[in-house]
Design a protein around this motif. Sequence first.
Motif, PDB file in Angstrom:
ATOM      1  N   TYR A  44      35.899  37.900  27.237  1.00 17.77           N
ATOM      2  CA  TYR A  44      36.807  36.846  27.720  1.00 17.77           C
ATOM      3  C   TYR A  44      37.275  35.906  26.620  1.00 17.77           C
TER       4      TYR A  44
ATOM      5  N   ARG B 287      45.630  41.701  27.411  1.00 15.76           N
ATOM      6  CA  ARG B 287      45.743  42.532  28.608  1.00 15.76           C
ATOM      7  C   ARG B 287      46.923  43.490  28.544  1.00 15.76           C
TER       8      ARG B 287
ATOM      9  N   ILE C  29      48.514  39.606  35.638  1.00 13.24           N
ATOM     10  CA  ILE C  29      47.292  40.181  35.054  1.00 13.24           C
ATOM     11  C   ILE C  29      47.567  40.931  33.749  1.00 13.24           C
TER      12      ILE C  29
ATOM     13  N   HIS D  59      51.115  33.758  29.594  1.00 13.06           N
ATOM     14  CA  HIS D  59      50.100  33.869  30.645  1.00 13.06           C
ATOM     15  C   HIS D  59      49.613  32.483  31.072  1.00 13.06           C
TER      16      HIS D  59
ATOM     17  N   LYS E 251      49.707  31.063  34.710  1.00  9.13           N
ATOM     18  CA  LYS E 251      48.408  30.813  35.371  1.00  9.13           C
ATOM     19  C   LYS E 251      48.298  29.367  35.847  1.00  9.13           C
TER      20      LYS E 251
ATOM     21  N   ASN F   6      50.864  38.627  44.908  1.00  9.73           N
ATOM     22  CA  ASN F   6      49.567  38.426  44.238  1.00  9.73           C
ATOM     23  C   ASN F   6      48.764  37.278  44.851  1.00  9.73           C
ATOM     24  N   LEU F   7      49.353  36.577  45.805  1.00  7.42           N
ATOM     25  CA  LEU F   7      48.581  35.621  46.610  1.00  7.42           C
ATOM     26  C   LEU F   7      48.212  36.231  47.971  1.00  7.42           C
TER      27      LEU F   7
ATOM     28  N   PRO G 294      45.600  39.837  47.789  1.00  4.59           N
ATOM     29  CA  PRO G 294      44.158  39.633  47.581  1.00  4.59           C
ATOM     30  C   PRO G 294      43.517  38.778  48.673  1.00  4.59           C
ATOM     31  N   THR G 295      44.333  37.944  49.345  1.00  2.00           N
ATOM     32  CA  THR G 295      43.748  37.187  50.461  1.00  2.00           C
ATOM     33  C   THR G 295      43.381  38.162  51.591  1.00  2.00           C
TER      34      THR G 295
ATOM     35  N   PHE H 255      32.814  45.621  44.838  1.00  2.00           N
ATOM     36  CA  PHE H 255      34.268  45.497  45.019  1.00  2.00           C
ATOM     37  C   PHE H 255      34.984  45.940  43.740  1.00  2.00           C
TER      38      PHE H 255
ATOM     39  N   GLN I 245      34.637  38.364  40.471  1.00  2.00           N
ATOM     40  CA  GLN I 245      36.080  38.117  40.389  1.00  2.00           C
ATOM     41  C   GLN I 245      36.466  37.774  38.949  1.00  2.00           C
TER      42      GLN I 245
ATOM     43  N   GLY J 188      41.894  31.662  31.093  1.00  2.00           N
ATOM     44  CA  GLY J 188      41.682  33.111  31.003  1.00  2.00           C
ATOM     45  C   GLY J 188      42.197  33.839  32.229  1.00  2.00           C
ATOM     46  N   HIS J 189      41.736  35.072  32.401  1.00  2.00           N
ATOM     47  CA  HIS J 189      42.228  35.910  33.501  1.00  2.00           C
ATOM     48  C   HIS J 189      41.323  35.871  34.724  1.00  2.00           C
TER      49      HIS J 189
ATOM     50  N   CYS K 236      39.799  35.360  38.236  1.00  2.06           N
ATOM     51  CA  CYS K 236      40.556  35.369  39.483  1.00  2.06           C
ATOM     52  C   CYS K 236      41.017  33.973  39.910  1.00  2.06           C
TER      53      CYS K 236
ATOM     54  N   GLY L 151      42.005  33.189  42.756  1.00  3.69           N
ATOM     55  CA  GLY L 151      41.660  32.920  44.153  1.00  3.69           C
ATOM     56  C   GLY L 151      40.167  32.862  44.421  1.00  3.69           C
TER      57      GLY L 151
ATOM     58  N   THR M 265      38.358  32.367  48.021  1.00  3.59           N
ATOM     59  CA  THR M 265      37.502  33.436  48.549  1.00  3.59           C
ATOM     60  C   THR M 265      36.173  32.858  49.028  1.00  3.59           C
TER      61      THR M 265
HETATM   62  C1  HEM Z   1      42.394  38.402  39.265  1.00  6.70           C
HETATM   63  C2  HEM Z   1      38.848  39.991  42.176  1.00  6.70           C
HETATM   64  C3  HEM Z   1      40.649  37.314  45.805  1.00  6.70           C
HETATM   65  C4  HEM Z   1      44.414  36.070  43.014  1.00  6.70           C
HETATM   66  C5  HEM Z   1      41.246  39.006  39.742  1.00  6.70           C
HETATM   67  C6  HEM Z   1      40.367  39.835  38.953  1.00  6.70           C
HETATM   68  C7  HEM Z   1      39.381  40.288  39.761  1.00  6.70           C
HETATM   69  C8  HEM Z   1      39.616  39.733  41.070  1.00  6.70           C
HETATM   70  C9  HEM Z   1      38.226  41.216  39.387  1.00  6.70           C
HETATM   71  C10 HEM Z   1      40.576  40.204  37.478  1.00  6.70           C
HETATM   72  C11 HEM Z   1      39.780  39.363  36.555  1.00  6.70           C
HETATM   73  C12 HEM Z   1      40.006  39.795  35.132  1.00  6.70           C
HETATM   74  O1  HEM Z   1      40.894  40.590  34.852  1.00  6.70           O
HETATM   75  O2  HEM Z   1      39.300  39.343  34.257  1.00  6.70           O
HETATM   76  C13 HEM Z   1      39.064  39.447  43.425  1.00  6.70           C
HETATM   77  C14 HEM Z   1      38.249  39.706  44.595  1.00  6.70           C
HETATM   78  C15 HEM Z   1      38.750  38.940  45.607  1.00  6.70           C
HETATM   79  C16 HEM Z   1      39.895  38.215  45.080  1.00  6.70           C
HETATM   80  C17 HEM Z   1      37.037  40.643  44.634  1.00  6.70           C
HETATM   81  C18 HEM Z   1      38.288  38.806  47.034  1.00  6.70           C
HETATM   82  C19 HEM Z   1      38.100  39.831  47.802  1.00  6.70           C
HETATM   83  C20 HEM Z   1      41.778  36.689  45.337  1.00  6.70           C
HETATM   84  C21 HEM Z   1      42.575  35.750  46.094  1.00  6.70           C
HETATM   85  C22 HEM Z   1      43.642  35.409  45.313  1.00  6.70           C
HETATM   86  C23 HEM Z   1      43.515  36.128  44.053  1.00  6.70           C
HETATM   87  C24 HEM Z   1      42.201  35.250  47.488  1.00  6.70           C
HETATM   88  C25 HEM Z   1      44.775  34.464  45.586  1.00  6.70           C
HETATM   89  C26 HEM Z   1      44.935  33.767  46.686  1.00  6.70           C
HETATM   90  C27 HEM Z   1      44.206  36.631  41.770  1.00  6.70           C
HETATM   91  C28 HEM Z   1      45.144  36.514  40.664  1.00  6.70           C
HETATM   92  C29 HEM Z   1      44.561  37.188  39.582  1.00  6.70           C
HETATM   93  C30 HEM Z   1      43.279  37.706  40.054  1.00  6.70           C
HETATM   94  C31 HEM Z   1      46.487  35.807  40.693  1.00  6.70           C
HETATM   95  C32 HEM Z   1      45.151  37.348  38.188  1.00  6.70           C
HETATM   96  C33 HEM Z   1      44.590  36.248  37.293  1.00  6.70           C
HETATM   97  C34 HEM Z   1      45.063  36.340  35.855  1.00  6.70           C
HETATM   98  O3  HEM Z   1      45.473  37.412  35.410  1.00  6.70           O
HETATM   99  O4  HEM Z   1      45.009  35.307  35.176  1.00  6.70           O
HETATM  100  N1  HEM Z   1      40.758  38.947  41.028  1.00  6.70           N
HETATM  101  N2  HEM Z   1      40.048  38.561  43.769  1.00  6.70           N
HETATM  102  N3  HEM Z   1      42.374  36.895  44.118  1.00  6.70           N
HETATM  103  N4  HEM Z   1      43.111  37.359  41.367  1.00  6.70           N
HETATM  104 FE1  HEM Z   1      41.532  37.865  42.548  1.00  6.70          FE
END
Ligand code: HEM
Length: 416
Positions: free
Chosen positions: A58, A65, A84, A91, A95, A238-239, A242-243, A288, A351, A359-360, A362, A364, A368
């Motif tokens: 990280y 990426r 992502i 980014h 972000k 992307n909102l 994943p919700t 997951f 996440q 950083g990247h 999550c 959300g 969550t």
């Molecule tokens: C990125 C998992 C829910 C929005 C990620 C990443 C993972 C992840 C593993 C990538 C982290 C990385 O690359 O280092 C999950 C899981 C969730 C979840 C397991 C629940 C089941 C959500 C929710 C939202 C969300 C609820 C928005 C409302 C995003 C966004 C990114 C992201 C926008 C990209 C972030 C970036 O690139 O800076 N998530 N997520 N996620 N997630 Fe989630």
Amino acid sequence: MTSVPQEKVLDNSVKLLAEGFPFINHRVSRFQSNIFLTRLLLQNVVCLHGPEAAKVFYDPDRFVRKGAVPKWVQKTLLGENAIITMDGDAHGHRKSMFMSFMSPDGLHTFNRLLQKHWKAFIHKWEKQEEVVLFEEAQELFCRVACEWVGIPLREEEARLRAQDCAAMVDAFGAVGLRHFRGRRARSRTENWIKNLVAQIRKGELTVEEGKPAQAIAFHQDLEGNLLDDVMAAREIINLIRPTVAIAYYVAFGALALHEHPVARQKIADGEEGYAELFVQEVRRYFPFAPFVGARVKEDFSWGGHWFTKGTLVLLDVYGTLHDPKLWEHPEEFYPYRFKNWQGSAFDLIPQGGGNHTTGHRCAGEWITIEAMKVSMIFMAKFMEYEVPEQNLSYSLRRMPTYPKSKFIIRNVSSTN
Ligand code: HEM
């Protein structure tokens, strides 16, 4: 030159699909090393495991990426060239917009909507003989997400939109039919949202000021340009998508409530702080994301290995969450382990790890955790139901995975 273990194979992609979530962890145990080299998708890949490696992974000075997520995952799960895949200032700018939606006010609104929809769904379920919780939760979260984001959702389309979001998620570790279902779902969803973005911009569709759909439609990049309609749609998705995916954790959380009646009682009794410990353990224990990927930005040396620019590197998410050096008896579901947890940004990484804003990690994650707390409280305290005989096992070879029966419940009644 490297002193780290190296698998002498032409390609291991088939084995990755066959072994599933524990693929990296199997080799970490076999080689007794938190770093090893293998071949996936016909290229050399470095696999990393554990919090020390996560800290390096990280570090934005060491990894980017761009080019890390295969196109077939972008065309289903993530949306091509969306957040992502971005790096650096571009980014950071995108972000910051995402994180602005996660303010205390934003989370409060989300929480309020979620409670409203949980109540409505429980009343609906009271009239049904049987409820397939995993599918119902997808629709419930789709309704919450659309209302929170500011996207109108007609009653008759809610089920289809939820199914499409689920299909995009279901495609991430798939080849063949599941992949094509994911692609079809993505193009249908992008068309739907793209048209709404165009309407918002022309003033034909009014979205409440400050709602994410409005903010994304008028977001300017660092050059002062609006995102094109498709990219704006991808970031809105992307909102929402994943919700909807939180339904996976709801199904697993329901399974944990079922298998641990004492824990369920503690949530029903409102034991101070317990619901959060439970939710953290659901996120640690159940599979997951198997891993996350990045590419080496500039040559550097770490852990006895010379990382060369452009090499693909995978960080072992699932294995880190099940590492006995970090978690005592990792294969036991034990929420109290989080009572004394120090809150490191690099060990509980379902996440992603590191910093949410720079950083990247999550965007959300807080939503969550909140959504799962509310959901588990509704299930343990505000409703009663029976869990009939069914196949509640889940496969670690399928990515993503969920209880095979999708968690069926019967005779639902509200206790509220
Ligand atoms: C990125 C998992 C829910 C929005 C990620 C990443 C993972 C992840 C593993 C990538 C982290 C990385 O690359 O280092 C999950 C899981 C969730 C979840 C397991 C629940 C089941 C959500 C929710 C939202 C969300 C609820 C928005 C409302 C995003 C966004 C990114 C992201 C926008 C990209 C972030 C970036 O690139 O800076 N998530 N997520 N996620 N997630 Fe989630």
